[in-house]
Design a protein around this motif. Structure first.
Motif, mmCIF file in Angstrom:
data_model
loop_
_atom_site.group_PDB
_atom_site.id
_atom_site.type_symbol
_atom_site.label_atom_id
_atom_site.label_comp_id
_atom_site.label_asym_id
_atom_site.label_seq_id
_atom_site.Cartn_x
_atom_site.Cartn_y
_atom_site.Cartn_z
ATOM 1 N N CYS A 35 -12.833 36.920 -43.248
ATOM 2 C CA CYS A 35 -13.155 36.439 -41.906
ATOM 3 C C CYS A 35 -11.901 36.411 -41.025
ATOM 4 O O CYS A 35 -11.926 36.899 -39.893
ATOM 5 C CB CYS A 35 -13.767 35.034 -41.998
ATOM 6 N N GLU A 36 -10.818 35.860 -41.563
ATOM 7 C CA GLU A 36 -9.598 35.758 -40.761
ATOM 8 C C GLU A 36 -8.979 37.128 -40.489
ATOM 9 O O GLU A 36 -8.393 37.356 -39.429
ATOM 10 C CB GLU A 36 -8.595 34.847 -41.473
ATOM 11 N N VAL A 37 -9.107 38.045 -41.449
ATOM 12 C CA VAL A 37 -8.591 39.406 -41.234
ATOM 13 C C VAL A 37 -9.354 40.082 -40.093
ATOM 14 O O VAL A 37 -8.757 40.675 -39.180
ATOM 15 C CB VAL A 37 -8.726 40.237 -42.538
ATOM 16 N N ILE A 38 -10.685 39.980 -40.127
ATOM 17 C CA ILE A 38 -11.502 40.616 -39.083
ATOM 18 C C ILE A 38 -11.289 39.925 -37.737
ATOM 19 O O ILE A 38 -11.227 40.574 -36.687
ATOM 20 C CB ILE A 38 -12.989 40.590 -39.494
ATOM 21 N N ARG A 39 -11.163 38.604 -37.764
ATOM 22 C CA ARG A 39 -10.933 37.879 -36.506
ATOM 23 C C ARG A 39 -9.613 38.307 -35.856
ATOM 24 O O ARG A 39 -9.520 38.451 -34.630
ATOM 25 C CB ARG A 39 -10.918 36.367 -36.750
ATOM 26 N N SER A 40 -8.586 38.528 -36.694
ATOM 27 C CA SER A 40 -7.305 38.990 -36.140
ATOM 28 C C SER A 40 -7.472 40.370 -35.516
ATOM 29 O O SER A 40 -6.833 40.698 -34.508
ATOM 30 C CB SER A 40 -6.232 39.018 -37.233
ATOM 31 N N GLY A 41 -8.340 41.203 -36.129
ATOM 32 C CA GLY A 41 -8.603 42.525 -35.546
ATOM 33 C C GLY A 41 -9.338 42.418 -34.230
ATOM 34 O O GLY A 41 -9.054 43.169 -33.282
ATOM 35 N N ILE A 42 -10.283 41.498 -34.152
ATOM 36 C CA ILE A 42 -11.024 41.294 -32.899
ATOM 37 C C ILE A 42 -10.066 40.893 -31.780
ATOM 38 O O ILE A 42 -10.211 41.329 -30.631
ATOM 39 C CB ILE A 42 -12.119 40.214 -33.104
ATOM 40 N N ASN A 43 -9.076 40.086 -32.114
ATOM 41 C CA ASN A 43 -8.121 39.627 -31.099
ATOM 42 C C ASN A 43 -7.236 40.750 -30.570
ATOM 43 O O ASN A 43 -6.582 40.585 -29.535
ATOM 44 C CB ASN A 43 -7.249 38.505 -31.674
ATOM 45 N N THR A 44 -7.173 41.888 -31.290
ATOM 46 C CA THR A 44 -6.350 43.005 -30.811
ATOM 47 C C THR A 44 -7.099 43.860 -29.786
ATOM 48 O O THR A 44 -6.485 44.684 -29.111
ATOM 49 C CB THR A 44 -5.926 43.918 -31.984
ATOM 50 N N VAL A 45 -8.425 43.699 -29.695
ATOM 51 C CA VAL A 45 -9.206 44.485 -28.725
ATOM 52 C C VAL A 45 -9.014 43.881 -27.335
ATOM 53 O O VAL A 45 -9.191 42.666 -27.167
ATOM 54 C CB VAL A 45 -10.707 44.474 -29.109
ATOM 55 N N ARG A 49 -10.751 49.126 -37.366
ATOM 56 C CA ARG A 49 -9.731 50.174 -37.504
ATOM 57 C C ARG A 49 -8.321 49.604 -37.587
ATOM 58 O O ARG A 49 -7.425 50.224 -38.152
ATOM 59 C CB ARG A 49 -9.812 51.134 -36.316
ATOM 60 N N THR A 50 -8.129 48.441 -36.997
ATOM 61 C CA THR A 50 -6.775 47.868 -36.972
ATOM 62 C C THR A 50 -6.479 46.985 -38.180
ATOM 63 O O THR A 50 -5.340 46.564 -38.354
ATOM 64 C CB THR A 50 -6.576 47.035 -35.691
ATOM 65 N N VAL A 51 -7.492 46.683 -38.981
ATOM 66 C CA VAL A 51 -7.274 45.728 -40.079
ATOM 67 C C VAL A 51 -7.395 46.379 -41.453
ATOM 68 O O VAL A 51 -7.574 45.675 -42.449
ATOM 69 C CB VAL A 51 -8.257 44.532 -39.972
ATOM 70 N N VAL A 52 -7.281 47.694 -41.520
ATOM 71 C CA VAL A 52 -7.419 48.373 -42.811
ATOM 72 C C VAL A 52 -6.385 47.889 -43.839
ATOM 73 O O VAL A 52 -6.756 47.531 -44.974
ATOM 74 C CB VAL A 52 -7.334 49.901 -42.647
ATOM 75 N N PRO A 53 -5.080 47.818 -43.508
ATOM 76 C CA PRO A 53 -4.104 47.370 -44.531
ATOM 77 C C PRO A 53 -4.366 45.955 -45.043
ATOM 78 O O PRO A 53 -4.433 45.756 -46.264
ATOM 79 C CB PRO A 53 -2.753 47.481 -43.799
ATOM 80 N N PRO A 54 -4.531 44.940 -44.162
ATOM 81 C CA PRO A 54 -4.794 43.593 -44.719
ATOM 82 C C PRO A 54 -6.136 43.490 -45.430
ATOM 83 O O PRO A 54 -6.274 42.726 -46.391
ATOM 84 C CB PRO A 54 -4.743 42.682 -43.474
ATOM 85 N N LEU A 55 -7.111 44.288 -44.982
ATOM 86 C CA LEU A 55 -8.416 44.268 -45.651
ATOM 87 C C LEU A 55 -8.287 44.844 -47.064
ATOM 88 O O LEU A 55 -8.865 44.310 -48.026
ATOM 89 C CB LEU A 55 -9.417 45.084 -44.836
#
Length: 215
Positions: free
Chosen positions: A101-111, A140-146
């Protein structure tokens, strides 16, 4: 090498269980983690609070304690019976989804915020905006942490061995009973885990290369 050949059936069965644990838990964690991330960015305060509470509690709870809950406390609730394997899948899913959840949320914040505002101006609902515009870019931005979270999940499956699940973590119990050299046994278990992690790393790098060009 004799340890690997003499106990080949044990290795195949144990790592087969480990892979099943990982695959079921990975799918469950990705689904639940994405739903939680949507709650965390929801315009409804109650939903945001529910998502934040879940993540805060699970991220600060040891995984072993989650396993203990589903093994010993959950049966007292008499909701739905879980055998040790299903209990392990639920424990891993509940725990890992908080991190996803936190990984995806961090990605959402980059949009860029402007894209969300433009989507709403075009008449898209919150769900349509998130599903069609924001989430595809965020992933697309959270592939490494995911990928790192998935690798951690694979290694965390060994905890299930302490709760009557015959996965890779349980191999050492057999070695201990049979008097097998533990250093050699541990070495083989660690080596096979490295082999299992390599495909995940390859997928991560492939997606990074593909999506970096797309960006």
């Amino acid at each position: 090498m004799s340890v690997l050949t003499n106990y080949s059936d044990l290795f195949l069965k144990a790592f087969g269980t480990t892979l099943q644990l990982f695959l079921f838990s990975a799918v469950g964690s990705l689904v639940l983690g994405t739903i939680l991330a949507m709650l965390r960015v929801s315009p409804v305060p109650v939903l945001r609070a529910a998502g934040a509470t879940y993540v805060t509690v699970l991220r600060n709870t040891p995984l072993t304690l989650v396993f203990f809950f589903f093994a010993f406390a959950y049966p007292l609730l008499k909701i739905l019976e879980l055998d040790p394997f299903k209990g392990a899948v639920v424990s891993l899913t509940v725990y890992t989804s908080a991190f996803i959840c936190e990984v995806i949320r961090s990605g959402i914040n980059t949009v860029p915020v402007g894209q969300a505002e433009a989507s709403r101006a075009l008449g898209l609902s919150f769900g349509q905006m998130l599903g069609n515009v924001v989430l595809p870019q965020a992933l697309r931005t959270v592939v490494p942490p995911l990928a790192s979270t998935m690798i951690a999940l694979l290694k965390n499956t060994t905890i299930a061995a302490g709760f009557s699940v015959g996965d890779a973590g349980a191999i050492m119990y057999t070695f201990s009973e049979d008097g097998v050299n533990m250093l050699v046994g541990l070495g083989w278990v660690a080596f096979i885990f490295i082999l299992l992690v390599l495909p995940l790393t390859a997928v991560q790098r492939g997606l990074e290369r593909r999506w970096s060009v797309a960006r």
